[in-house]
Design a protein around this motif. Structure first.
Motif, short mmCIF file in Angstrom:
data_model
loop_
_atom_site.label_atom_id
_atom_site.label_comp_id
_atom_site.label_asym_id
_atom_site.label_seq_id
_atom_site.Cartn_x
_atom_site.Cartn_y
_atom_site.Cartn_z
N PHE A 7 0.84 -1.20 0.00
CA PHE A 7 0.00 0.00 0.00
C PHE A 7 0.87 1.25 0.00
O PHE A 7 1.95 1.24 0.57
CB PHE A 7 -0.88 0.05 1.26
N GLY A 98 -6.81 2.46 -4.82
CA GLY A 98 -7.77 1.92 -3.86
C GLY A 98 -8.91 2.90 -3.63
O GLY A 98 -10.07 2.56 -3.77
N TYR A 161 -2.63 0.39 -4.13
CA TYR A 161 -2.32 -0.97 -3.65
C TYR A 161 -1.76 -1.79 -4.80
O TYR A 161 -2.00 -1.52 -5.98
CB TYR A 161 -3.56 -1.63 -3.05
#
Ligand code: MG
Length: 162
Positions: A7, A98, A161
């Motif tokens: 992430f 994301g 991500y």
């Protein structure tokens, strides 16, 4: 050396002046207004903050690197083209978006009637579901230059991500 954390977060910030004789484009949506944002592109301050958040999350340089304001060939460019390119740049490095969240700071006009349309437009540009895009707006309580209506600013964050 790079870590393996799947992430990444990024931050974007932008400011443009408001002037007469320009269109007001925010989040890809043209909004009826006496004044519009000044800039080399369509000056969509919200889309620029989102673009920089996306690039920043991947550790890439800001949008001025990809779309320099010294390049006459891109004068008046649609900021949705800029935003799409930023998403493509991070996708090429193996990152997917994301979610995005942005805050527009503008004294006028009232933005809330256009928020859904902006989300739809940004979702189409980025190929993302609209519910991963947050758009909010606030005034600056008449404080400072933004508060006097001399310009608008926007802030954004992006989660990438693997
Ligand atoms: Mg800008």
């Amino acid at each position: 050396m790079s870590n393996k954390i799947p992430f990444r977060v990024g931050l974007g910030y932008d400011v443009h002046r408001l002037v007469a004789g320009r269109r007001l484009v925010l989040g890809g949506v043209e909004i009826p207004s006496e004044v519009g944002l000044e800039g080399h592109s369509d000056a969509d301050v919200l889309s620029h903050a989102l673009s920089d958040a996306i690039l920043g999350a991947a550790g890439l340089p800001d949008i001025g690197h990809y779309f320099p304001n010294t390049d006459a060939s891109i004068e008046g460019i649609d900021s949705q083209v800029i935003l799409k390119r930023c998403a493509e740049e991070v996708a090429a490095l193996g990152w997917a978006i994301g979610n995005l969240d942005a805050m527009l700071v503008a004294e006028a006009p009232k933005i809330s009637p256009y928020l859904d349309e902006m989300k739809q437009c940004l979702s189409q540009t980025l190929g993302l579901p609209a519910d991963v895009i947050g758009i909010k707006a606030t005034t600056h309580e008449r404080l400072g230059d933004i508060g006097r209506g001399l310009g608008m600013s926007a802030q954004a964050v992006c989660l990438l991500y693997r």
